[in-house]
Design an enzyme around this catalytic site. Structure first.
Site, PDB file in Angstrom:
ATOM      1  N   TYR A  51     -38.154 -10.466 -14.994  1.00 33.68           N
ATOM      2  CA  TYR A  51     -37.059 -10.331 -14.026  1.00 33.68           C
ATOM      3  C   TYR A  51     -36.804 -11.659 -13.292  1.00 33.68           C
ATOM      4  CZ  TYR A  51     -36.348  -5.239 -14.377  1.00 33.68           C
ATOM      5  OH  TYR A  51     -36.022  -3.971 -14.802  1.00 33.68           O
ATOM      6  N   ASN A 114     -35.846   3.453 -10.536  1.00 28.75           N
ATOM      7  CA  ASN A 114     -34.637   3.948 -11.210  1.00 28.75           C
ATOM      8  C   ASN A 114     -34.816   4.208 -12.705  1.00 28.75           C
ATOM      9  OD1 ASN A 114     -34.630   1.288 -11.965  1.00 28.75           O
ATOM     10  ND2 ASN A 114     -32.608   0.793 -11.139  1.00 28.75           N
TER      11      ASN A 114
HETATM   12  P1  ATP Z   1     -32.410  -3.238 -14.865  1.00 32.44           P
HETATM   13  O1  ATP Z   1     -32.351  -4.751 -15.061  1.00 32.44           O
HETATM   14  O2  ATP Z   1     -33.746  -2.774 -14.345  1.00 32.44           O
HETATM   15  O3  ATP Z   1     -31.949  -2.502 -16.079  1.00 32.44           O
HETATM   16  P2  ATP Z   1     -29.841  -3.243 -13.640  1.00 32.44           P
HETATM   17  O4  ATP Z   1     -29.479  -4.195 -14.724  1.00 32.44           O
HETATM   18  O5  ATP Z   1     -29.059  -1.972 -13.510  1.00 32.44           O
HETATM   19  O6  ATP Z   1     -31.372  -2.832 -13.730  1.00 32.44           O
HETATM   20  P3  ATP Z   1     -30.189  -5.518 -11.906  1.00 32.44           P
HETATM   21  O7  ATP Z   1     -29.107  -6.073 -11.058  1.00 32.44           O
HETATM   22  O8  ATP Z   1     -30.589  -6.256 -13.125  1.00 32.44           O
HETATM   23  O9  ATP Z   1     -29.817  -3.995 -12.231  1.00 32.44           O
HETATM   24  O10 ATP Z   1     -31.459  -5.340 -10.950  1.00 32.44           O
HETATM   25  C1  ATP Z   1     -32.781  -5.207 -11.496  1.00 32.44           C
HETATM   26  C2  ATP Z   1     -33.516  -4.162 -10.680  1.00 32.44           C
HETATM   27  O11 ATP Z   1     -33.678  -4.654  -9.350  1.00 32.44           O
HETATM   28  C3  ATP Z   1     -32.779  -2.838 -10.537  1.00 32.44           C
HETATM   29  O12 ATP Z   1     -33.103  -1.947 -11.577  1.00 32.44           O
HETATM   30  C4  ATP Z   1     -33.244  -2.323  -9.190  1.00 32.44           C
HETATM   31  O13 ATP Z   1     -34.468  -1.611  -9.307  1.00 32.44           O
HETATM   32  C5  ATP Z   1     -33.500  -3.599  -8.421  1.00 32.44           C
HETATM   33  N1  ATP Z   1     -32.350  -3.900  -7.548  1.00 32.44           N
HETATM   34  C6  ATP Z   1     -31.152  -4.391  -7.916  1.00 32.44           C
HETATM   35  N2  ATP Z   1     -30.320  -4.522  -6.876  1.00 32.44           N
HETATM   36  C7  ATP Z   1     -31.022  -4.095  -5.797  1.00 32.44           C
HETATM   37  C8  ATP Z   1     -30.730  -3.968  -4.413  1.00 32.44           C
HETATM   38  N3  ATP Z   1     -29.544  -4.336  -3.915  1.00 32.44           N
HETATM   39  N4  ATP Z   1     -31.713  -3.488  -3.602  1.00 32.44           N
HETATM   40  C9  ATP Z   1     -32.904  -3.133  -4.095  1.00 32.44           C
HETATM   41  N5  ATP Z   1     -33.242  -3.210  -5.404  1.00 32.44           N
HETATM   42  C10 ATP Z   1     -32.320  -3.688  -6.243  1.00 32.44           C
HETATM   43 MG    MG Z   2     -30.613  -5.915 -15.157  1.00 31.29          MG
END
Ligand code: ATP
Ligand code: MG
Length: 139
Positions: A51, A114
Site C-alpha cells: 500500500y 472493508n
Molecule cells: P483497496 O486498495 O483496499 O482495494 P480501494 O482501492 O477501494 O481499496 P484506496 O483508496 O486504494 O481504496 O484505499 C486503500 C484502503 O485504505 C481502503 O481499502 C481503506 O481501507 C483505506 N482508506 C481509504 N480511504 C480512506 C479514508 N478516507 N479513511 C480511512 N481509510 C481509508
Molecule cells: Mg486501492
C-alpha cells in the site's frame, strides 16, 4: 473484451468472519476464474510496500495495522475485463456507499475493515500480482 488478470485480497476481517467461501463464490458466479490462491500472514514490511502509494495519507498506519492483524487470502482472478469487473463486484471503498449485492455492502463493517482489496488498474494489477506470485504459481 480482453481477458485480464487482477489481484484480489480477502482482508483479515472477512477471513476471521468465516466468509472466504461466500466471497470466492461471488467471483466465480460472475465469471472470474481463480488462477492462483494462497493464505498468508502479511508482515508490516509487505503491507507497507503493497500500500506504498498511500504512505503519506493520514490513514496509512491504521491501514497497515489492519492488514497485518490476521491472515489474508490472496488470489489472482482472471476473466473478461477482470480489473473493472472485480471492482464492481467489490463495491465502493466505504461500505456505507457500496451498492446492495456487492461484497463490501454485504460483508464489510467500515472503511477500515472493508473485506476485500482489488487492483485499480491493469498496470497496478501486473505489479501487485508479481509482488505476491511467481509465474509457476499462476494457472
Ligand atoms: P483497496 O486498495 O483496499 O482495494 P480501494 O482501492 O477501494 O481499496 P484506496 O483508496 O486504494 O481504496 O484505499 C486503500 C484502503 O485504505 C481502503 O481499502 C481503506 O481501507 C483505506 N482508506 C481509504 N480511504 C480512506 C479514508 N478516507 N479513511 C480511512 N481509510 C481509508
Ligand atoms: Mg486501492
Amino acid at each position: 473484451m480482453a481477458i485480464e488478470q487482477t489481484l484480489s485480497i480477502i482482508k483479515p476481517d472477512a477471513v476471521s468472519k468465516g466468509v472466504i467461501g461466500q466471497i470466492i463464490d461471488r467471483f466465480e458466479s460472475k465469471g472470474l476464474r481463480i488462477a492462483a490462491m494462497k493464505k498468508s500472514q502479511l508482515s508490516r514490511e509487505d503491507a507497507g510496500e503493497f500500500y506504498g502509494i498511500h504512505r503519506e495519507r493520514p490513514f496509512f498506519n491504521d491501514l497497515v495495522d489492519f492488514m497485518v492483524s490476521g491472515p489474508v487470502v490472496i488470489m489472482v482472478l482472471e476473466g473478461e475485463n477482470a480489473v473493472v469487473e472485480n471492482r464492481v463486484i467489490m463495491g465502493a471503498t466505504n461500505p456505507k456507499d457500496a451498492a446492495k449485492g456487492t461484497i463490501r455492502h454485504d460483508f464489510a463493517d467500515s472503511i477500515d475493515a472493508n473485506a476485500v482489496h482489488g487492483s485499480d488498474s491493469i498496470e497496478n494489477a501486473d505489479i501487485e500480482i508479481k509482488f505476491f506470485f511467481s509465474k509457476r504459481e499462476i494457472h
